[in-house]
Design an enzyme around this catalytic site. Structure first.
Site, PDB file in Angstrom:
ATOM      1  N   ASP A  17      13.293  67.358  31.518  1.00  0.00           N
ATOM      2  CA  ASP A  17      13.451  68.531  32.386  1.00  0.00           C
ATOM      3  C   ASP A  17      12.093  69.205  32.628  1.00  0.00           C
ATOM      4  O   ASP A  17      11.994  70.173  33.381  1.00  0.00           O
ATOM      5  CB  ASP A  17      14.504  69.508  31.846  1.00  0.00           C
ATOM      6  CG  ASP A  17      14.150  70.082  30.488  1.00  0.00           C
ATOM      7  OD1 ASP A  17      13.134  69.667  29.891  1.00  0.00           O
ATOM      8  OD2 ASP A  17      14.909  70.949  30.005  1.00  0.00           O
ATOM      9  N   SER A  18      11.025  68.625  32.045  1.00  0.00           N
ATOM     10  CA  SER A  18       9.670  69.036  32.404  1.00  0.00           C
ATOM     11  C   SER A  18       9.439  68.857  33.899  1.00  0.00           C
ATOM     12  O   SER A  18       8.482  69.409  34.451  1.00  0.00           O
ATOM     13  CB  SER A  18       8.625  68.230  31.610  1.00  0.00           C
ATOM     14  OG  SER A  18       8.892  66.843  31.697  1.00  0.00           O
ATOM     15  N   ASP A  21      17.207  64.165  29.902  1.00  0.00           N
ATOM     16  CA  ASP A  21      17.348  65.490  29.285  1.00  0.00           C
ATOM     17  C   ASP A  21      18.601  66.191  29.774  1.00  0.00           C
ATOM     18  O   ASP A  21      18.915  66.157  30.973  1.00  0.00           O
ATOM     19  CB  ASP A  21      16.162  66.369  29.698  1.00  0.00           C
ATOM     20  CG  ASP A  21      15.231  66.686  28.549  1.00  0.00           C
ATOM     21  OD1 ASP A  21      15.691  66.680  27.390  1.00  0.00           O
ATOM     22  OD2 ASP A  21      14.048  66.928  28.821  1.00  0.00           O
ATOM     23  N   LYS A  44      19.168  63.534  25.811  1.00  0.00           N
ATOM     24  CA  LYS A  44      18.384  64.324  24.849  1.00  0.00           C
ATOM     25  C   LYS A  44      18.773  65.781  25.004  1.00  0.00           C
ATOM     26  O   LYS A  44      18.961  66.251  26.130  1.00  0.00           O
ATOM     27  CB  LYS A  44      16.889  64.151  25.116  1.00  0.00           C
ATOM     28  CG  LYS A  44      16.007  65.051  24.263  1.00  0.00           C
ATOM     29  CD  LYS A  44      14.563  64.637  24.291  1.00  0.00           C
ATOM     30  CE  LYS A  44      13.738  65.257  25.372  1.00  0.00           C
ATOM     31  NZ  LYS A  44      13.708  66.738  25.380  1.00  0.00           N
ATOM     32  N   GLU A  90      18.028  69.880  23.296  1.00  0.00           N
ATOM     33  CA  GLU A  90      17.237  70.742  22.420  1.00  0.00           C
ATOM     34  C   GLU A  90      18.158  71.557  21.518  1.00  0.00           C
ATOM     35  O   GLU A  90      19.189  72.047  21.987  1.00  0.00           O
ATOM     36  CB  GLU A  90      16.389  71.711  23.276  1.00  0.00           C
ATOM     37  CG  GLU A  90      15.371  71.011  24.148  1.00  0.00           C
ATOM     38  CD  GLU A  90      14.543  71.985  24.986  1.00  0.00           C
ATOM     39  OE1 GLU A  90      14.605  73.213  24.747  1.00  0.00           O
ATOM     40  OE2 GLU A  90      13.834  71.509  25.882  1.00  0.00           O
ATOM     41  N   GLU A 143       8.423  68.627  18.585  1.00  0.00           N
ATOM     42  CA  GLU A 143       7.404  69.133  19.519  1.00  0.00           C
ATOM     43  C   GLU A 143       6.626  70.283  18.900  1.00  0.00           C
ATOM     44  O   GLU A 143       7.229  71.265  18.426  1.00  0.00           O
ATOM     45  CB  GLU A 143       8.086  69.586  20.826  1.00  0.00           C
ATOM     46  CG  GLU A 143       7.087  70.162  21.825  1.00  0.00           C
ATOM     47  CD  GLU A 143       7.592  70.238  23.261  1.00  0.00           C
ATOM     48  OE1 GLU A 143       8.706  69.744  23.540  1.00  0.00           O
ATOM     49  OE2 GLU A 143       6.859  70.794  24.095  1.00  0.00           O
TER      50      GLU A 143
END
Ligand code: KIV
Length: 280
Positions: free
Chosen positions: A56-57, A95, A124, A126, A193
């Protein structure tokens, strides 16, 4: 035209969660890099990148936002599809964007979209202990999951900025506990991270699942970077862990594919990251 021809790929067999697990056991590093479209996905595959992360960057490097928070599920499905059509044997990880996994039911629906409509092999997400139930539910439905601890960019407004995490001993112990909880819940991989390298080493040695570091030192089982940082085309502040591999190339061999190959070689040879990309 992007090519999904697997004969172009140095990856002779499909990369799977179990082949990545085998690499951890053998002490062989694997390489992860973000991809958001078909042309770059084909280049990364030819350069030998094992895992294509549709991060999602993209909300920052493609859309120009200052955070990943505005990224939507529809956008993630679209970009995941763009990458998966051009991938051959690489594993495609997508993501789950901000607010796409507020509870186990919505998480399951959205993860299924990334796999069925986007063609992802794995998702993925978070989060720490608070997402244990979500990871458990995805794993129970045979969805491979990569958890993401340390600096969680989707939590930037709560964390008060993009800061190194796990620096004091209480935070380090809590992160180790969260990592164990993710593995116990059924996660197959774990991104770490922006954390001190000693903590990443400790977590990596404590887990049977592979860890993927970004700003987490050289002792993780794999490394990930944002593609635009590898090519030196990201705008604005460059994080300490970023490295422009294109700028290191010898004149006469300057291409995107050579820069990605250089990144792959450096990770595999344990020459990247160096101390200058690492937090103490
Ligand atoms: O979105 C992303 O690109 C990521 C990596 C930086 C790990 O989550």
């Amino acid at each position: 035209m992007p090519s999904s021809n697997t004969t172009d790929s140095p990856l002779k067999k499909p990369v799977t969660v179990s082949s990545l697990q085998d690499m951890k056991q053998a002490g062989d590093k694997f390489v992860v890099l973000t991809a958001y479209d078909a042309s770059f996905a084909a280049i990364l595959e030819r350069a030998g990148v094992e895992v294509l992360l549709v991060g999602d960057s993209l909300g920052m490097v493609m859309q120009g936002n200052t955070t990943t928070v505005p990224v939507t599920m529809d956008q993630m499905v679209y970009h995941t599809k763009c990458v998966s059509v051009a991938s051959g044997n690489a594993l495609v990880m997508a993501d789950m964007p901000f607010m796409s996994f507020p509870d186990p039911v919505r998480a399951l629906d959205n993860a299924a979209r990334l796999m069925q409509q986007g063609g992802a092999h794995m998702v993925k997400l978070e989060g720490g202990a608070h997402v244990t139930g979500i990871v458990e539910n995805l794993a129970k439905h045979d969805i491979p999951v990569c958890a993401h601890l340390g600096l969680r960019p989707q939590a930037v407004h709560k964390l008060g900025g993009y800061r190194v995490q796990g620096r004091d001993s209480a935070a380090a112990e809590a992160m180790l506990k969260d990592a164990m909880a993710m593995q116990q819940a059924g996660a197959d991989l774990l991104v770490l991270e922006c954390i001190p390298s000693a903590l990443a080493k400790r977590i990596t040695e404590s887990l049977s699942i592979p860890t993927i570091g970004i700003g987490a030192g050289r002792d993780c089982d794999a490394q990930v970077l944002v593609l635009y940082d590898v090519l030196g085309i990201s705008v604005g502040h460059q994080p300490r862990f970023a490295h422009n591999f294109l700028a290191d190339l010898e004149p006469g061999d300057v291409s995107i594919e050579s820069a990605v190959r250089a990144y792959v070689r450096a990770v595999k040879a344990k020459q990247f990251p160096t101390d200058e990309h690492t937090f103490k």
